[in-house]
Design an enzyme around this catalytic site. Structure first.
Site, PDB file in Angstrom:
ATOM      1  N   VAL A 126     -11.168  48.640  14.672  1.00  0.00           N
ATOM      2  CA  VAL A 126     -12.765  48.833  14.324  1.00  0.00           C
ATOM      3  C   VAL A 126     -12.262  48.672  13.213  1.00  0.00           C
ATOM      4  O   VAL A 126     -11.508  48.801  12.266  1.00  0.00           O
ATOM      5  CB  VAL A 126     -12.905  49.500  14.925  1.00  0.00           C
ATOM      6  N   HIS A 176       0.457  49.748  11.918  1.00  0.00           N
ATOM      7  CA  HIS A 176      -0.598  49.025  10.910  1.00  0.00           C
ATOM      8  C   HIS A 176       0.281  47.687  12.075  1.00  0.00           C
ATOM      9  O   HIS A 176       1.154  47.433  11.363  1.00  0.00           O
ATOM     10  CB  HIS A 176       0.197  49.851   9.392  1.00  0.00           C
TER      11      HIS A 176
END
Length: 384
Positions: A126, A176
């Site tokens: 998000v 990531h």
């Protein structure tokens, strides 16, 4: 000088691209004491560009994927990203209608957290907001099994801080990804202060499932890749604010070996994201935003000029429909060029040295634990 360097540089490239990458792909950093695992059901929070990309590569690897967003329209749009990729693959002969249908059948758009029940792993993708990420963490942990690993795809926010919203911080980790996820081979694993070996091992197993190359680093704001690469983009934006002509900045970067100029790549990830990250970072440090040359230029682009990047159709570049992008002529008005311009070598030195210095700091602080991971991260993360 160039001739003297050619041998060592070539050897380092060979070592990184083949030997060290091979070790990483075989999960050299995986704790040996943990039993091998496999993700069968994956939850993704946020169906934007990153979430949609993670959904695609995971469904391609055979996982059931729950793609959750605030509206079903957004979630369906995230699934539509896979539809577009598969359509191109079929046209080029890389896939079939049957395979595409099977992959799409494994992606389930939803707005209900209850659909995350039974997930082995949940990845949060998000917006870069501590409050929002904390909220989705709590809602997720209320419905997933206690054994579920929770990962954040944040590009800058410290994992240890995000894990404070979790009731199981030992199972909280950073994953990531890089954009576009379907093309970029690297995943940076970030360890929070309480992340345990099982979370590390199971995250590495998942990355191997989706055929990506992992590096493992310790926590810090921006970790390793974002922290170092942001010095490159920040330096380029600072040059613009100082009066260096934008075309000179972009060309100097590419002639130094960077695949994309700092202004172009900032447009790609959006100037708005850089603005949001800058504000979050300043707030965490207790300083005003904007406070330096680059952040003032970014704030001007977003707040005053409403030029937020490629996704919004305008940034440092113009994006004509059906045509090639070009540098926005209005930059000359808002960032007037200086009468005397620096030479290419001076600009290239600034862009390279600032990255080298930040990498050194990452090593000194223990963020980068293995030199091999530093090399893999730079080459596969931002192409240098």
């Amino acid at each position: 000088f160039g001739t003297l360097l050619a041998g060592p540089v070539a050897r380092n490239m060979m070592r990184t691209l083949f030997v060290n990458k091979g070790k990483a792909d075989k999960l050299a950093r995986r704790p040996e004491s943990i039993e091998k695992s496999q993700v069968k059901k994956l939850g993704i929070l946020g169906a934007g560009m990153m979430g949609a990309g993670i959904a695609h590569v995971s469904a391609k690897a055979g996982m059931e994927v729950v793609l959750l967003d605030t509206s079903l329209e957004n979630a369906e749009r995230g699934k539509g990203y896979s539809e577009g990729l598969l359509r191109k693959a079929i046209e080029r002969g890389y896939s079939t209608g049957e395979k595409a249908a099977a992959l799409l059948g494994r992606i389930h758009p939803t707005t209900s957290y209850h659909d995350l029940h039974g997930c082995d792993l949940v990845i949060e993708a998000v917006f870069e907001s501590m409050e929002l990420k904390a909220d989705v963490t709590r809602k997720t942990e209320a419905v997933v099994p206690e054994t579920c690993i929770f990962a954040s795809n944040t590009s800058t926010l410290p994992i240890t801080g995000l894990a404070k919203a979790s009731e199981r911080p030992e199972q909280f980790i950073g994953l990531h990804f890089f954009s576009p996820v379907d093309k970029m081979p690297l995943v940076e694993i970030i360890l929070g202060e309480q992340t345990n070996d099982e979370a590390i091992a199971r995250s590495l197993d998942y990355i191997q499932q989706i055929r990506k190359t992992p590096i493992v680093v310790n926590d810090s704001r921006g970790f390793y890749t974002s922290r170092v690469f942001s010095t490159y983009t920040t330096e380029g934006i600072s040059m613009l604010a100082e009066g260096v002509k934008p075309a000179l900045i972009e060309n100097a970067a590419k002639m130094a070996g960077m695949p994309v100029g700092p202004l172009a790549v900032t447009d790609e990830v959006t100037i708005e994201l850089a603005w949001k990250i800058g504000r979050e970072t300043a707030a965490a440090k207790g300083i005003d935003y904007p406070h330096d040359t680059a952040s003032k230029a970014i704030a001007k682009m977003v707040e005053e000029l409403d030029r937020k990047g490629k996704r919004f159709g305008k940034g440092f570049y113009e994006y004509p429909e059906g045509g090639r992008k070009y540098l926005w002529p209005g930059l000359a008005e808002h960032f007037p060029p200086a009468g005397e311009q620096p030479d290419l070598e001076a600009l290239q030195t600034r862009m390279m040295v600032i990255q080298a210095l930040e990498t050194t700091r990452c090593v000194e602080e223990g963020v980068v634990m293995h030199a091999e991971d530093g090399d893999i991260g730079s080459i596969f993360g931002w192409g240098f």
